[in-house]
Design an enzyme around this catalytic site. Sequence first.
Site, short mmCIF file in Angstrom:
data_model
loop_
_atom_site.label_atom_id
_atom_site.label_comp_id
_atom_site.label_asym_id
_atom_site.label_seq_id
_atom_site.Cartn_x
_atom_site.Cartn_y
_atom_site.Cartn_z
N CYS A 113 0.87 -1.19 -0.42
CA CYS A 113 -0.03 -0.16 -0.29
C CYS A 113 0.69 1.53 -0.04
O CYS A 113 0.27 2.20 -0.26
CB CYS A 113 -0.59 -0.29 1.51
SG CYS A 113 -1.94 -1.35 1.60
N HIS A 252 -3.00 6.74 3.91
CA HIS A 252 -3.49 5.81 3.15
C HIS A 252 -4.82 5.20 3.77
O HIS A 252 -4.94 5.57 4.94
CB HIS A 252 -2.49 5.11 3.22
CG HIS A 252 -2.82 3.26 3.35
ND1 HIS A 252 -3.59 3.00 1.49
CD2 HIS A 252 -2.81 2.06 2.97
CE1 HIS A 252 -4.41 1.04 1.84
NE2 HIS A 252 -3.40 1.26 2.78
N ASN A 282 -10.11 0.48 1.25
CA ASN A 282 -8.64 0.22 1.47
C ASN A 282 -8.48 -0.56 0.11
O ASN A 282 -8.30 -1.30 -0.45
CB ASN A 282 -8.23 -1.04 2.25
CG ASN A 282 -6.56 -0.90 2.31
OD1 ASN A 282 -5.76 -0.47 1.12
ND2 ASN A 282 -5.86 -1.07 2.92
N1 COA Z 1 -17.49 -8.87 11.37
C1 COA Z 1 -17.81 -8.84 12.00
N2 COA Z 1 -16.93 -9.68 13.03
C2 COA Z 1 -15.49 -9.67 12.77
C3 COA Z 1 -15.12 -8.93 11.71
C4 COA Z 1 -16.51 -8.97 10.33
N3 COA Z 1 -15.80 -8.03 9.24
N4 COA Z 1 -13.87 -9.47 11.33
C5 COA Z 1 -13.50 -10.01 13.12
N5 COA Z 1 -14.55 -10.76 13.65
C6 COA Z 1 -14.19 -10.11 14.87
C7 COA Z 1 -12.95 -11.73 15.25
O1 COA Z 1 -13.65 -12.37 15.32
C8 COA Z 1 -12.73 -10.53 16.66
O2 COA Z 1 -14.06 -11.66 17.47
P1 COA Z 1 -13.40 -11.85 19.18
O3 COA Z 1 -12.99 -11.30 19.75
O4 COA Z 1 -14.80 -12.85 19.34
O5 COA Z 1 -12.24 -13.29 18.83
C9 COA Z 1 -13.26 -9.25 16.77
O6 COA Z 1 -14.74 -9.33 16.25
C10 COA Z 1 -13.12 -8.83 17.46
O7 COA Z 1 -11.49 -8.44 16.26
P2 COA Z 1 -10.34 -7.73 16.53
O8 COA Z 1 -9.13 -8.40 15.24
O9 COA Z 1 -9.47 -7.55 17.65
O10 COA Z 1 -10.88 -6.07 16.04
P3 COA Z 1 -9.95 -4.28 16.48
O11 COA Z 1 -10.52 -4.01 16.25
O12 COA Z 1 -8.59 -4.60 16.15
O13 COA Z 1 -9.96 -4.70 14.28
C11 COA Z 1 -9.23 -4.87 11.88
C12 COA Z 1 -10.05 -6.08 12.70
C13 COA Z 1 -9.09 -5.64 10.53
C14 COA Z 1 -10.53 -3.66 11.25
C15 COA Z 1 -8.22 -3.93 12.45
O14 COA Z 1 -6.98 -4.66 13.37
C16 COA Z 1 -6.91 -3.57 11.04
O15 COA Z 1 -8.02 -2.39 10.75
N6 COA Z 1 -5.95 -3.63 11.56
C17 COA Z 1 -5.42 -3.34 10.19
C18 COA Z 1 -5.57 -3.94 8.79
C19 COA Z 1 -4.68 -3.52 7.32
O16 COA Z 1 -5.00 -1.76 7.26
N7 COA Z 1 -4.25 -3.84 6.58
C20 COA Z 1 -4.11 -3.13 5.14
C21 COA Z 1 -2.87 -3.12 5.76
S1 COA Z 1 -2.15 -2.10 4.02
#
Ligand code: COA
Length: 326
Positions: A113, A252, A282
């Site tokens: 990215c 980004h 994204n």
């Molecule tokens: N819908 C519903 N629940 C979801 C889900 C979805 N699409 N995706 C994950 N969950 C659940 C998980 O399973 C977890 O459940 P659990 O507590 O029972 O295990 C819960 O939601 C929380 O997950 P968590 O990973 O702690 O959520 P988060 O607040 O950290 O958000 C992301 C997850 C992926 C949105 C976040 O970590 C993120 O944005 N990371 C960076 C990703 C990124 O930018 N990638 C590209 C880089 S260029």
Amino acid sequence: MIRTGITGLGMSVPDQVLTNQDLEKMIDTSDEWIRARTGIVERRIVSDNQSTLDLCFEAGTEALQNAEIEARDLDLIIVATVTPDMVFPATACLLQDRLGAPAAAAFDLEAGCSGFVYGLITGAQFINSGAYSRIMVVGAETLSRITDWEDRNTCVLFGDGAGAVVLERVEKGGLLGFDLGSDGAGGSFLDLPAGGSRQPASQETVAQKLHYIRMDGNQVFKFAVKAMGQAALKALKKAGLSGEDIDLFIPHQANRRIIDAAGRKLGLPGEKVFVNLDRYGNTSGASIPLALYEAVAEGMVKSGDIVVLSGFGAGLSWAAAVLEWN
Ligand code: COA
């Protein structure tokens, strides 16, 4: 001293819209969860017969028109992508042919990215050195092609699109400073493991879904919150500026919470931080040029403004650029 500026902009997104409500029907998720955790409402998805090259061509053609130059005037084409049409030839070479730019050298640049900003800075070096006069840099992705649509941890995040710029020598302003970096130790937090020389494509790699994006969301989140603001501050410092000088920050577009954290680190009020993540998700290499295009189209950037671009992504990598807009 030769200065490099952006003299043309173009963009392309597929017509097909995939909303959070559509995703609710595909996987165990909710519109509420996606909005609250990411800020994304909908994203664009290519049709079966569209590829990254098609988006590059549309965005590139518009950027040439906007810069009022012809394809045959281009000296170099850089395509930043993690979703090239094929492993080789480079999508940039395919674009060179389709645009009709026989004088242009062409290569793809793979920095996740951060790729578009890496490409912008790379292109600027060729102009600043006096070697080339007109360069096209495109950030383009069809992430829908490498997304596991059964993995709710990743599939809600990504979308397809392309943004292109033309770089030329400018009399004043242009690129004032940049920061590039990488931390390869974090490579496994965001990868697509198979299809390369380590794990060539086989029935097993397909069965194990190793041709899709794999991500440790929490690790990437922690890295991103730190990297994006820090890279912007370093680039500003190299330009002799600080957060207070920013007129518009174009981060980004990965996650609203990451964007807000970077904005806070730079001490910026919300209206100085551009966001279009809600409509496109994204789009990796395409995200910053798409955002820049829309910011300019919406009249948010005026001559003399300090615009800061900052990205992070697979590698792990980061890249920031400070531009004086003219
Ligand atoms: N819908 C519903 N629940 C979801 C889900 C979805 N699409 N995706 C994950 N969950 C659940 C998980 O399973 C977890 O459940 P659990 O507590 O029972 O295990 C819960 O939601 C929380 O997950 P968590 O990973 O702690 O959520 P988060 O607040 O950290 O958000 C992301 C997850 C992926 C949105 C976040 O970590 C993120 O944005 N990371 C960076 C990703 C990124 O930018 N990638 C590209 C880089 S260029």
